[in-house]
Enzyme design. Structure first.
Site, mmCIF file in Angstrom:
data_model
loop_
_atom_site.group_PDB
_atom_site.id
_atom_site.type_symbol
_atom_site.label_atom_id
_atom_site.label_comp_id
_atom_site.label_asym_id
_atom_site.label_seq_id
_atom_site.Cartn_x
_atom_site.Cartn_y
_atom_site.Cartn_z
ATOM 1 N N CYS A 1 0.826 -1.204 0.000
ATOM 2 C CA CYS A 1 0.000 0.000 0.000
ATOM 3 C C CYS A 1 0.855 1.247 0.000
ATOM 4 O O CYS A 1 1.923 1.288 0.607
ATOM 5 C CB CYS A 1 -0.890 0.039 1.231
ATOM 6 N N ARG B 1 5.309 -0.122 -6.101
ATOM 7 C CA ARG B 1 5.271 -0.878 -4.846
ATOM 8 C C ARG B 1 4.314 -2.071 -4.931
ATOM 9 O O ARG B 1 4.394 -2.978 -4.118
ATOM 10 C CB ARG B 1 4.811 0.037 -3.701
ATOM 11 N N TRP C 1 -2.816 -2.784 -1.658
ATOM 12 C CA TRP C 1 -2.433 -4.166 -1.957
ATOM 13 C C TRP C 1 -3.211 -4.997 -0.954
ATOM 14 O O TRP C 1 -2.981 -4.911 0.254
ATOM 15 C CB TRP C 1 -0.918 -4.323 -1.773
ATOM 16 N N GLY D 1 -0.750 -0.998 6.350
ATOM 17 C CA GLY D 1 -0.382 -1.827 7.497
ATOM 18 C C GLY D 1 -1.481 -2.825 7.803
ATOM 19 O O GLY D 1 -2.387 -3.043 6.995
ATOM 20 N N GLU E 1 18.317 -17.810 -7.085
ATOM 21 C CA GLU E 1 17.907 -16.462 -7.482
ATOM 22 C C GLU E 1 17.356 -16.467 -8.908
ATOM 23 O O GLU E 1 16.345 -15.825 -9.200
ATOM 24 C CB GLU E 1 19.103 -15.501 -7.348
ATOM 25 N N LYS F 1 13.585 -15.283 -10.012
ATOM 26 C CA LYS F 1 13.332 -14.239 -11.019
ATOM 27 C C LYS F 1 12.362 -14.749 -12.068
ATOM 28 O O LYS F 1 11.417 -14.071 -12.444
ATOM 29 C CB LYS F 1 14.669 -13.864 -11.658
ATOM 30 N N GLU G 1 8.705 -15.351 -10.557
ATOM 31 C CA GLU G 1 7.914 -14.221 -10.054
ATOM 32 C C GLU G 1 7.371 -13.334 -11.156
ATOM 33 O O GLU G 1 6.373 -12.664 -10.964
ATOM 34 C CB GLU G 1 8.691 -13.400 -9.018
ATOM 35 N N HIS H 1 18.142 -37.287 -5.548
ATOM 36 C CA HIS H 1 17.519 -37.638 -4.270
ATOM 37 C C HIS H 1 16.026 -37.292 -4.260
ATOM 38 O O HIS H 1 15.418 -37.234 -3.199
ATOM 39 C CB HIS H 1 18.244 -36.938 -3.115
ATOM 40 N N LYS I 1 6.517 -4.385 -4.267
ATOM 41 C CA LYS I 1 7.949 -4.080 -4.216
ATOM 42 C C LYS I 1 8.440 -3.960 -2.784
ATOM 43 O O LYS I 1 9.500 -4.456 -2.434
ATOM 44 C CB LYS I 1 8.209 -2.775 -4.975
HETATM 45 O O1 M6R Z 1 13.387 -4.803 0.059
HETATM 46 P P1 M6R Z 1 13.908 -6.173 0.420
HETATM 47 O O2 M6R Z 1 15.228 -6.458 -0.224
HETATM 48 O O3 M6R Z 1 13.937 -6.435 1.878
HETATM 49 O O4 M6R Z 1 12.855 -7.162 -0.235
HETATM 50 C C1 M6R Z 1 12.965 -8.539 -0.043
HETATM 51 C C2 M6R Z 1 12.087 -9.293 -1.001
HETATM 52 O O5 M6R Z 1 10.747 -8.943 -0.835
HETATM 53 C C3 M6R Z 1 12.481 -9.037 -2.468
HETATM 54 O O6 M6R Z 1 13.819 -9.312 -2.690
HETATM 55 C C4 M6R Z 1 11.619 -9.900 -3.399
HETATM 56 O O7 M6R Z 1 11.957 -11.251 -3.245
HETATM 57 C C5 M6R Z 1 11.762 -9.457 -4.848
HETATM 58 N N1 M6R Z 1 10.479 -9.432 -5.473
HETATM 59 C C6 M6R Z 1 12.607 -10.339 -5.655
HETATM 60 O O8 M6R Z 1 12.721 -9.947 -6.971
#
Ligand code: M6R
Length: 601
Positions: free
Chosen positions: A2, A27, A72, A99, A478, A482, A485, A501, A596
């Protein structure tokens, strides 16, 4: 997550709020709303993008005060009824909230048993609660204060009394909120980026504070009602930093910026004599610790994994990586002298913050490595190191990941030198990072062939696997995050040796398996694992450093220092995720369901 904006004292409040909301779009949100006070007050809400809200707005109605919100969804679906602002039953009070109010059900039963609610949100209960106290004869401000005293949870609130078009009441607890100072007007926002076109002077708020905002006055009070005096800071950002320029998507711009970010980190952390510029108190505190705990979420936790090996090699201090959401409530047995490092691009992640609050209570020293100066995690940790990566707008984190690894390398080098560890003394980090920057440019120039490979391997599949060992496994995690997501392909990153395994059961005819090979010792073993999946029908694609490559390998990485290989190996995987998403027709920058800045636990 939000986002909140507001302004008091400027004629074009509608435009300012709409522009601010657009800047908070990154965000993540699924509905938006605005309230502007004027001759004719205006409260409009819409689900979907801000343009849906704009279409519903009568732009001839404008005023000098208003608040806006991107939501959100947490409590209740993304519907117009659940979108903010919410109003009290008589329509007199208007509230936006970021919040989670944890005791909303209890508050409803205790104070609001006979009220009618339009939606399912916790916020609607908050505005009814304030009205409930106001109806007992209190002023709006006193009623707000009384409500805050019984609300448990996280919040950034902006409250307006429709009978007073000159005041906005604001309160903050665990959710980000800033006050921006103007000439003859003042603003509020969840992120300075939202109001950079209005001002670059911002005042931070701390938890439990309440603010009364008018065109020419900002009064901050703590929970005890004492007036707090606090200086503003000047945001070192330029509105142009958050423009896409000629790029179709922020993510592509941010991938391309990585070489520049590497060079910036070299420049910011290098003294004139070539030594590393790190606060001596931080180094002493780290030197006195017997174990380092890196606490982070998502991509930032993967950056922690990528840093583990070089940190241990250069400093000879054991490093553990923990997910914030697990660590806070399942704290492991700690070493005698732990030191905590919080990795967070945004510096606002609620899961990480709840751990920091606990480690602060235990009086353990901590460092936040973040991209956002003045963010909550930065303010509350003992020390801060900045990423200097420039704003990262795309939800999928790219340049922050590589910047986090690079800054961790800077720290490891400085600490290793401080401890006299020979591996650190011999490691010419800044030179190696400059080589990484050039190698990244080479990879970035390979976009066209990466787009073709992505189309070939990932068009007709519903899943994909990345595999590797050691650092290559960490990059695989990672790379898979990527891909999943933003392209919504089911992607997983595995330790190559673990396939047999269990996971190998998932391999079918044509399943794409991407192997990452940057390590001379583990490379042959990963190749063996690739053979195993090929025999079971997988289509394999290999990302390998030039010195370890075989004739058929499809993606070749320039060779860089082995301790820093993750910085380079991740780049083609970011581009693969980008192209897979484009080819599937999804919005690269704003993936569904994601935010974000994740400001709720
Ligand atoms: O702002 P932060 O680095 O603490 O955020 C952590 C995760 O929310 C963030 O890295 C998230 O996994 C991303 N969407 C990844 O691309």
């Amino acid at each position: 997550m939000c986002g909140i904006v507001g302004v008091v004292g400027k004629n074009d409040a509608t435009t300012i709020i709409l522009n601010g909301l657009k800047r908070l779009e990154y965000r993540g949100y699924d509905s938006a709303g605005i309230y502007v006070a004027g001759d004719e007050s205006h409260l409009v809400k819409a689900i979907g993008p801000i343009k849906n809200l704009e279409e519903k707005l009568d732009t001839t109605i404008t005023g000098t005060m208003g608040i806006g919100h991107t939501r959100w969804a947490t409590h209740g679906k993304p519907t117009v009824a659940n979108a903010h602002p919410h109003t009290s039953q008589n329509g007199e009070l208007v509230l936006v909230h970021n919040g989670v109010i944890e005791n909303y059900d209890e508050l409803r039963q205790t104070y609001l048993a006979t009220d009618h609610f339009y939606g399912q949100t916790d916020t609607e209960i908050a505005v009814h609660l304030i009205a409930h106290f106001k109806n007992t004869g209190l002023t709006t401000k006193a009623a707000f204060k009384k409500a805050l005293a019984v609300i448990d949870g996280s919040y950034a609130f902006a409250l307006v009394d429709t009978k007073d078009s000159e005041t906005i009441y604001v309160a903050k607890n665990k959710s980000p909120l800033l006050i921006g100072l103007g000439e003859g007007f003042n603003v509020l926002c969840s992120d300075a980026l939202a109001m950079l076109d209005q001002t670059n002077r911002f005042v931070e708020l701390t938890d439990g504070e309440m603010v009364t905002l008018t065109a020419d006055n900002v009064t901050i009070e703590n929970a005890a009602g004492e007036i707090i005096k606090r200086d503003y800071y000047v945001a070192e950002l330029d509105a142009s930093d958050i423009e896409k320029g000629t790029y179709p998507y922020y993510m592509l711009k941010e991938i391309d910026e990585q070489p520049v970010v590497m060079r910036k980190i070299v420049q910011k952390y290098q003294n004139d004599d070539g030594s590393v510029a790190i606060d001596q108190n931080l180094l002493t505190s780290l030197k006195n610790s017997d174990r380092i705990y890196i606490v982070a979420c998502g991509t930032s936790s993967h950056a922690g994994w990528a840093a583990k090996k070089f940190f241990e090699t250069l400093t000879q201090i054991p490093v553990e990586i923990h997910l914030s959401s697990e660590f806070g409530y399942n704290m492991p047995l700690l070493s005698e002298k732990p030191f905590f490092i919080y990795l967070s691009q945004s510096g606002e992640t609620a899961d990480s913050r709840q751990v920091l609050v606990k480690t602060n209570e235990l009086a353990y020293p901590s460092l936040t490595i973040t991209n956002v100066a003045g963010s909550t995690l930065s303010r509350e940790a003992t020390y801060t190191l900045l990423l200097h990566a420039g704003p990262e707008i795309a939800v999928a984190s790219t340049k922050a990941y590589t910047a986090q690894i690079a800054v961790m390398a800077v720290l490891a080098k400085a600490l290793g030198v401080e401890k006299g560890i020979s591996a650190a003394l011999q490691f010419d980090l800044f030179h190696e990072l400059s080589l990484v920057a050039s190698a990244m440019e080479t990879m970035i120039n390979e976009k066209e062939s990466l787009a073709e490979l992505t189309a070939d391997y990932l068009t007709d599949t519903r899943n994909a696997f990345y595999i590797g060992r050691g650092n290559d496994y960490y990059v695989s995690m990672e790379a898979a995050l990527k891909l999943k997501e933003i392209s919504y392909l089911q992607a997983e990153g595995f330790a190559a040796g673990e396939l047999k395994h269990g996971t190998i059961a998932l391999i079918e005819e044509g399943t794409p398996v991407i192997g990452i090979i940057t390590d001379a010792v583990t490379g042959p073993h990963t190749r063996g694992n690739l053979q195993e999946v090929t025999s079971r029908g997988a289509r394999t694609l290999v990302i390998a450093t030039e010195d370890l490559a075989k004739a058929d390998d499809q993606i070749l990485l320039p060779t860089v220092h082995p301790l820093l290989s993750s910085l380079l190996a991740v780049v083609p995987t970011q581009l693969i995720a980008y192209f897979a998403t484009l080819q599937r027709g999804y919005d690269v920058d704003k993936p569904r369901n994601l935010a974000k800045s994740v400001t709720v636990e």
